[in-house]
Structures are given as structure tokens and as C-alpha cells.
Scaffold this active site. Structure first.
Site, PDB file in Angstrom:
ATOM      1  N   GLU A 196       0.536  -1.120  -0.031  1.00 40.00           N
ATOM      2  CA  GLU A 196      -0.171  -0.146   0.076  1.00 40.00           C
ATOM      3  C   GLU A 196       0.584   0.768   0.120  1.00 40.00           C
ATOM      4  O   GLU A 196       0.519   2.453  -0.709  1.00 40.00           O
ATOM      5  CB  GLU A 196      -0.484   0.239   0.791  1.00 40.00           C
ATOM      6  CG  GLU A 196      -2.146   1.100   1.591  1.00 40.00           C
ATOM      7  CD  GLU A 196      -2.385   0.837   3.296  1.00 40.00           C
ATOM      8  OE1 GLU A 196      -3.415   2.312   2.728  1.00 40.00           O
ATOM      9  OE2 GLU A 196      -1.898   0.021   3.826  1.00 40.00           O
ATOM     10  N   HIS A 197       1.748   1.563   0.600  1.00 42.31           N
ATOM     11  CA  HIS A 197       2.586   2.400   0.873  1.00 42.31           C
ATOM     12  C   HIS A 197       3.984   1.831   0.988  1.00 42.31           C
ATOM     13  O   HIS A 197       4.728   1.250   1.495  1.00 42.31           O
ATOM     14  CB  HIS A 197       2.462   2.852   2.331  1.00 42.31           C
ATOM     15  CG  HIS A 197       1.382   3.314   2.994  1.00 42.31           C
ATOM     16  ND1 HIS A 197       0.912   2.628   3.091  1.00 42.31           N
ATOM     17  CD2 HIS A 197       0.828   4.680   2.410  1.00 42.31           C
ATOM     18  CE1 HIS A 197      -0.033   4.144   3.458  1.00 42.31           C
ATOM     19  NE2 HIS A 197      -0.353   4.623   3.048  1.00 42.31           N
TER      20      HIS A 197
END
Length: 167
Positions: free
Chosen positions: A59-60
Site C-alpha cells: 500500500e505504501h
């Protein structure tokens, strides 16, 4: 959290820093539970690090290398990428202007972060020339016939017949 690095020494320093920072957090117990699922991968080089990251599809993705921007072309699957020592994930959450609605659980392999295009109506447009239809028409006829979609096949066949008659 997943750490991917070609440096065993760096991995050890990160783990020490994590313990030190964790001890200072007001919500240390919650953070500790989250970090219990953390993993570190020691890879051979940054090429392999990028491959591991792409497979994981975070996600990050925080890229902390001496040339973070240089690694960017190799990165394909991430919800949001944070490049270099001066770009912590927190800036993306609160201030840098990027969207914080990101694909989780590896879905960045097939989905992008939410963006302005998601709020716009869009459509595709196709336009063939007579030569274009003559070039791809037989393939369309074959595919439509294979799927027994006679009207689809006829829509092409009638036009091809007309072009043939005009020639």
C-alpha cells in the site's frame, strides 16, 4: 511492515531503531502488535529488492536508497511511493496532496490509488477507415462466429460486402 534490503547491517540498525522509537510511542502496545507481523528480507541487490516489492505490492512503499528516483522505473506495484530520506509516509497522509485512499492487501498489482479520474465520466471511442475494417474484419467475423454471435458477425460481414462491391 516489510523491510527489503541488500544489507544485513542496515536491517539490524533498523530493528534497533524500531525498538527505540517504539518505546517512546503513546500507543506502543498497539504499534507493537502491528510490528509483530513485520518481516525483513535480505536480498542480493536493489534489482531483487524491486522484484520483491513488486510481488508484495505494498500500500505504501518508502524507498530509502542513495538514488531513490533511479529505482522508480523498476517499481510497478505500489499504492503510493515515497522517495528519499525527506519523504516520510506521514506527508502523504496529511500534507503533500496525494490521495490517501490506496489499494491494500497486494491489490496495487491490479488497482491504482484513488484519483481525480475516478470522479470523471469517461468513455472509449473507436473509428475505422474502410481499409481498417478490411484489415481486422475477418478476425472479428471469426471470433463472433466462434461465440455464435451471428448479429455481431453480420455487422462486419455486411460492411465488408459493401466495400467489396464498391471496389
Amino acid at each position: 511492515m516489510i523491510l527489503v534490503t541488500p544489507s544485513q547491517a542496515l536491517a539490524e540498525r533498523v530493528n534497533i531503531a524500531l525498538e527505540q522509537q517504539l518505546a517512546q510511542l503513546s500507543r506502543a502496545e498497539i504499534a507493537s502488535q502491528a510490528l509483530a507481523e513485520s518481516r525483513t528480507f535480505i536480498c542480493t541487490d536493489l534489482e531483487q529488492a524491486a522484484a520483491i516489492s513488486n510481488a508484495y505490492a505494498p500500500e505504501h512503499l518508502i524507498v530509502q536508497t542513495s538514488d531513490a528516483r533511479g529505482l522508480l522505473p523498476r517499481l510497478k506495484n505500489a499504492g503510493s511511493v515515497f522517495l528519499g530520506a525527506w519523504t516520510p509516509e506521514s506527508v502523504g497522509d496529511y500534507a503533500s496532496g496525494t490521495n490517501h485512499t490506496l489499494p491494500t492487501y497486494g491489490y496495487s498489482r491490479t488497482y491504482s490509488s484513488l484519483g481525480i479520474a475516478d470522479y470523471q465520466r469517461r468513455f472509449t471511442v473507436q473509428e475505422l477507415t474502410p481499409a481498417g475494417l478490411q484489415a481486422i474484419g475477418p478476425a472479428v467475423e471469426l471470433l463472433a462466429a466462434t461465440e455464435t454471435l451471428d448479429a455481431h458477425k453480420n455487422a462486419v460481414s455486411l460492411r465488408l460486402a459493401k466495400l467489396e462491391k464498391q471496389a
